[in-house]
Structures are given as C-alpha cells and as structure tokens.
Design a protein around this motif. Structure first.
Motif, PDB file in Angstrom:
ATOM      1  N   GLU A 153       0.792  -1.221  -0.109  1.00 44.41           N
ATOM      2  CA  GLU A 153      -0.193   0.269  -0.091  1.00 44.41           C
ATOM      3  C   GLU A 153       0.867   1.204  -0.070  1.00 44.41           C
ATOM      4  OE1 GLU A 153      -3.293  -0.113   2.814  1.00 44.41           O
ATOM      5  OE2 GLU A 153      -3.540  -2.206   2.291  1.00 44.41           O
ATOM      6  N   GLY A 154       2.036   1.128   0.446  1.00 42.78           N
ATOM      7  CA  GLY A 154       2.924   2.205   0.240  1.00 42.78           C
ATOM      8  C   GLY A 154       2.781   3.216   1.489  1.00 42.78           C
ATOM      9  N   LEU A 155       2.361   2.750   2.595  1.00 40.83           N
ATOM     10  CA  LEU A 155       2.362   3.661   3.828  1.00 40.83           C
ATOM     11  C   LEU A 155       3.811   3.969   4.141  1.00 40.83           C
ATOM     12  CD1 LEU A 155      -0.817   2.476   5.713  1.00 40.83           C
ATOM     13  CD2 LEU A 155      -0.678   4.293   4.040  1.00 40.83           C
ATOM     14  N   SER A 156       4.145   5.006   5.060  1.00 44.91           N
ATOM     15  CA  SER A 156       5.109   5.074   5.722  1.00 44.91           C
ATOM     16  C   SER A 156       5.446   4.275   6.973  1.00 44.91           C
ATOM     17  CB  SER A 156       5.583   6.437   6.037  1.00 44.91           C
ATOM     18  OG  SER A 156       4.598   6.968   7.108  1.00 44.91           O
ATOM     19  N   GLY A 157       6.638   4.016   7.465  1.00 41.46           N
ATOM     20  CA  GLY A 157       6.573   3.350   8.792  1.00 41.46           C
ATOM     21  C   GLY A 157       5.660   3.826   9.722  1.00 41.46           C
ATOM     22  N   ALA A 158       5.842   5.203  10.008  1.00 41.94           N
ATOM     23  CA  ALA A 158       4.843   5.977  10.801  1.00 41.94           C
ATOM     24  C   ALA A 158       3.520   5.870  10.832  1.00 41.94           C
ATOM     25  CB  ALA A 158       5.196   7.494  11.048  1.00 41.94           C
ATOM     26  N   GLU A 159       3.005   5.714   9.227  1.00 42.39           N
ATOM     27  CA  GLU A 159       1.776   5.676   9.157  1.00 42.39           C
ATOM     28  C   GLU A 159       1.083   4.261   9.458  1.00 42.39           C
ATOM     29  OE1 GLU A 159       1.389   8.922   5.134  1.00 42.39           O
ATOM     30  OE2 GLU A 159       2.238   6.796   4.968  1.00 42.39           O
ATOM     31  N   ALA A 160       2.057   3.280   8.993  1.00 38.52           N
ATOM     32  CA  ALA A 160       1.505   2.119   9.382  1.00 38.52           C
ATOM     33  C   ALA A 160       1.314   1.732  10.836  1.00 38.52           C
ATOM     34  CB  ALA A 160       2.413   0.920   8.690  1.00 38.52           C
ATOM     35  N   ALA A 161       2.232   2.293  11.498  1.00 30.53           N
ATOM     36  CA  ALA A 161       2.489   2.112  12.974  1.00 30.53           C
ATOM     37  C   ALA A 161       1.096   2.612  13.626  1.00 30.53           C
ATOM     38  CB  ALA A 161       3.630   2.611  13.501  1.00 30.53           C
ATOM     39  N   ALA A 162       0.768   3.736  13.034  1.00 30.71           N
ATOM     40  CA  ALA A 162      -0.407   4.532  13.526  1.00 30.71           C
ATOM     41  C   ALA A 162      -1.663   3.684  13.300  1.00 30.71           C
ATOM     42  CB  ALA A 162      -0.401   5.958  13.056  1.00 30.71           C
ATOM     43  N   GLU A 163      -1.773   3.025  12.011  1.00 28.88           N
ATOM     44  CA  GLU A 163      -3.047   2.426  11.718  1.00 28.88           C
ATOM     45  C   GLU A 163      -3.026   1.072  12.397  1.00 28.88           C
ATOM     46  OE1 GLU A 163      -4.823   0.097   7.922  1.00 28.88           O
ATOM     47  OE2 GLU A 163      -4.042   2.225   7.559  1.00 28.88           O
ATOM     48  N   VAL A 164      -1.843   0.365  12.666  1.00 35.76           N
ATOM     49  CA  VAL A 164      -1.769  -1.015  13.418  1.00 35.76           C
ATOM     50  C   VAL A 164      -1.866  -0.701  14.970  1.00 35.76           C
ATOM     51  CG1 VAL A 164      -0.441  -3.060  13.833  1.00 35.76           C
ATOM     52  CG2 VAL A 164      -0.641  -1.945  11.650  1.00 35.76           C
ATOM     53  N   GLY A 165      -1.461   0.508  15.590  1.00 33.89           N
ATOM     54  CA  GLY A 165      -1.446   0.782  17.158  1.00 33.89           C
ATOM     55  C   GLY A 165      -0.079   0.367  17.671  1.00 33.89           C
ATOM     56  N   VAL A 166       1.029   0.177  16.967  1.00 36.54           N
ATOM     57  CA  VAL A 166       2.338  -0.287  17.656  1.00 36.54           C
ATOM     58  C   VAL A 166       3.310   0.874  17.254  1.00 36.54           C
ATOM     59  CG1 VAL A 166       1.683  -2.866  17.311  1.00 36.54           C
ATOM     60  CG2 VAL A 166       3.003  -1.466  15.382  1.00 36.54           C
ATOM     61  N   SER A 167       4.570   0.658  17.530  1.00 36.20           N
ATOM     62  CA  SER A 167       5.649   1.439  17.329  1.00 36.20           C
ATOM     63  C   SER A 167       6.095   1.346  16.044  1.00 36.20           C
ATOM     64  CB  SER A 167       6.862   1.351  18.365  1.00 36.20           C
ATOM     65  OG  SER A 167       7.300   0.357  18.014  1.00 36.20           O
ATOM     66  N   GLU A 168       6.602   2.538  15.451  1.00 37.14           N
ATOM     67  CA  GLU A 168       7.106   2.365  14.070  1.00 37.14           C
ATOM     68  C   GLU A 168       8.154   1.391  14.049  1.00 37.14           C
ATOM     69  OE1 GLU A 168       9.371   5.114  10.979  1.00 37.14           O
ATOM     70  OE2 GLU A 168       8.454   6.235  12.605  1.00 37.14           O
ATOM     71  N   SER A 169       9.201   1.228  15.105  1.00 35.23           N
ATOM     72  CA  SER A 169       9.994   0.137  15.135  1.00 35.23           C
ATOM     73  C   SER A 169       9.800  -1.280  14.974  1.00 35.23           C
ATOM     74  CB  SER A 169      11.179   0.464  16.234  1.00 35.23           C
ATOM     75  OG  SER A 169      10.439   0.217  17.459  1.00 35.23           O
ATOM     76  N   ALA A 170       8.463  -1.394  15.766  1.00 36.60           N
ATOM     77  CA  ALA A 170       7.757  -2.638  15.678  1.00 36.60           C
ATOM     78  C   ALA A 170       7.583  -3.042  14.295  1.00 36.60           C
ATOM     79  CB  ALA A 170       6.731  -2.663  16.497  1.00 36.60           C
ATOM     80  N   ILE A 171       6.901  -2.084  13.395  1.00 42.22           N
ATOM     81  CA  ILE A 171       6.625  -2.311  12.199  1.00 42.22           C
ATOM     82  C   ILE A 171       7.938  -2.619  11.338  1.00 42.22           C
ATOM     83  CG2 ILE A 171       5.921  -0.903  10.033  1.00 42.22           C
ATOM     84  CD1 ILE A 171       3.485  -1.865  11.686  1.00 42.22           C
ATOM     85  N   LYS A 172       8.977  -1.984  11.621  1.00 42.88           N
ATOM     86  CA  LYS A 172      10.140  -2.059  10.831  1.00 42.88           C
ATOM     87  C   LYS A 172      10.507  -3.588  11.148  1.00 42.88           C
ATOM     88  CE  LYS A 172      11.787   2.675  10.473  1.00 42.88           C
ATOM     89  NZ  LYS A 172      12.577   3.766  10.794  1.00 42.88           N
ATOM     90  N   VAL A 173      10.598  -3.969  12.204  1.00 48.60           N
ATOM     91  CA  VAL A 173      10.992  -5.248  12.758  1.00 48.60           C
ATOM     92  C   VAL A 173      10.098  -6.537  12.019  1.00 48.60           C
ATOM     93  CG1 VAL A 173      11.119  -6.994  14.464  1.00 48.60           C
ATOM     94  CG2 VAL A 173      11.904  -4.737  14.816  1.00 48.60           C
ATOM     95  N   GLN A 174       8.959  -6.224  12.099  1.00 46.69           N
ATOM     96  CA  GLN A 174       7.965  -7.131  11.311  1.00 46.69           C
ATOM     97  C   GLN A 174       8.203  -7.220   9.733  1.00 46.69           C
ATOM     98  OE1 GLN A 174       5.988  -9.227  13.142  1.00 46.69           O
ATOM     99  NE2 GLN A 174       6.559  -8.466  15.088  1.00 46.69           N
ATOM    100  N   VAL A 175       8.356  -6.231   9.196  1.00 40.16           N
ATOM    101  CA  VAL A 175       8.478  -5.956   7.699  1.00 40.16           C
ATOM    102  C   VAL A 175       9.826  -6.757   7.522  1.00 40.16           C
ATOM    103  CG1 VAL A 175       9.222  -4.624   6.112  1.00 40.16           C
ATOM    104  CG2 VAL A 175       7.205  -3.902   7.196  1.00 40.16           C
ATOM    105  N   HIS A 176      10.849  -6.415   8.296  1.00 37.36           N
ATOM    106  CA  HIS A 176      12.097  -7.336   7.833  1.00 37.36           C
ATOM    107  C   HIS A 176      12.221  -8.667   8.131  1.00 37.36           C
ATOM    108  CE1 HIS A 176      16.452  -7.901   8.028  1.00 37.36           C
ATOM    109  NE2 HIS A 176      16.344  -8.340   9.185  1.00 37.36           N
TER     110      HIS A 176
END
Length: 191
Positions: A153-176
């Motif tokens: 979908e092309g969301l930034s890490g911060a946008e994805a984190a806000a949508e999911v309700g977790v930290s941006e670093s958690a999103i990055k870890v999950q993506v990685h």
C-alpha cells in the motif's frame, strides 16, 4: 578487450536468467528459485553501487524488488531482456526509497548516469495478487499486515504504525522478519 569480455559475460548471464525465467513462467518451481537467486545477486550489486555505505537498505531493496518481480511476473514481455525488466523495477524501488527518505541525490549516484538504464524498460502493470496473497498468507499476521501496509500500500513506517497501533520500530521489525522469511521461501530454504 575488457569491454568485449564484460559484454559476453552480460549476454551469457542474460541468456541463463531468461531461460530460467521462461521455465518459471511455465510453472517450473526450481527454475523460479534459480531465476530469483540470479536476479537477487545482480540486484545486490546494483543497489550497493548506488547506496554505498547504506548497506542495510540494500537487502531491503533487493527483497522489495523480488517481491515486485513476483507480483508482476505475468506482465513480463518475453521480447525484452529479463535483466532490463528487473532493473526497471529496481530503479523504481530505489527512487521510491530516496523519496521516502527525502534524499536529494547528494551521496547517491545520479540515476540518469547509469548505463543499465539504456536497456529497454517497462512499467509493470496488472500482476498476480492471488500469488502474492498465497505467500503472504503463510506469514504471521503481524508480519503480513506490516508488509501489506508498507510495501504494497506504500504507507510510511509511521503511518503503518499508527494504523496498527504499535511503534514504528515494531513495524520495521515485522517487515524485516517477514521479507526475510519470504526470501527464504522463494530460495527454497523453508517450506
């Protein structure tokens, strides 16, 4: 003499990857893993030459490009070199990364000065979302959702984190972690 040898090596590589890619398009899973492996190796060099010391970005970009190749593989035009098609997709991933990071090209090689871009390129269209979904369905929910939000979908890490309700670093870890697992599956490491 070196240019002739380099050209012959490039042609041999292109023939090999094209053969594997066409067999993969016909349903040969081993050929698909072989083609992706050959492309991944070439993509790593492509991104390293452009990113320099930003080595962390290299593997992420390779995985993003391989994912895009997978998703858009039905759009491949057999009249074009596979390497040119893959490079065009890689170029778009690199430009997207620079845009997301706000890079203005200072430390990066100007993209228009690269000889590989003299090759024909295509903008992938359509795709096989169903195949992507099958791969993603094998991932844990957190990884799948992080990849879909940021890479599809092309969301930034911060946008994805806000949508999911977790930290941006958690999103990055999950993506990685998710991209690493997908890479292992594509290479045949895990079933």
């Amino acid at each position: 003499m070196g240019d002739t040898r380099e050209s012959a090596d490039q042609e041999a590589w292109e023939r090999a990857v094209r053969d594997a890619w066409l067999r993969a398009q016909a349903g040969d899973e081993a050929a698909y893993r072989q083609a992706l492996s050959q492309l991944a190796q070439r993509l790593r060099g492509f991104f390293r030459r452009r990113l320099g010391d930003a080595g962390d970005d290299t593997e992420d970009l390779v995985q993003e490009t391989l994912m895009a190749l997978h998703v858009h593989r039905a759009s491949y035009d057999p009249s074009l070199p596979v390497g040119a098609w893959a490079t065009a997709i890689a170029r778009h991933k690199l430009v997207d990364r620079w845009r997301r990071q706000g890079a203005r090209g200072g430390a990066h090689q100007a993209i228009d000065d690269v000889a590989e871009f003299d090759l024909p390129s295509t903008e992938p269209e359509g795709g096989t979302r169903l195949d992507l979904q099958r791969l993603l369905d094998r991932l844990p929910e957190a990884q799948r959702r992080a990849i879909l939000l940021t890479k599809v979908e092309g969301l930034s890490g911060a946008e994805a984190a806000a949508e999911v309700g977790v930290s941006e670093s958690a999103i990055k870890v999950q993506v990685h972690r998710g991209l690493k697992k997908l890479s292992e599956w594509v290479r045949g490491g895990a079933r």
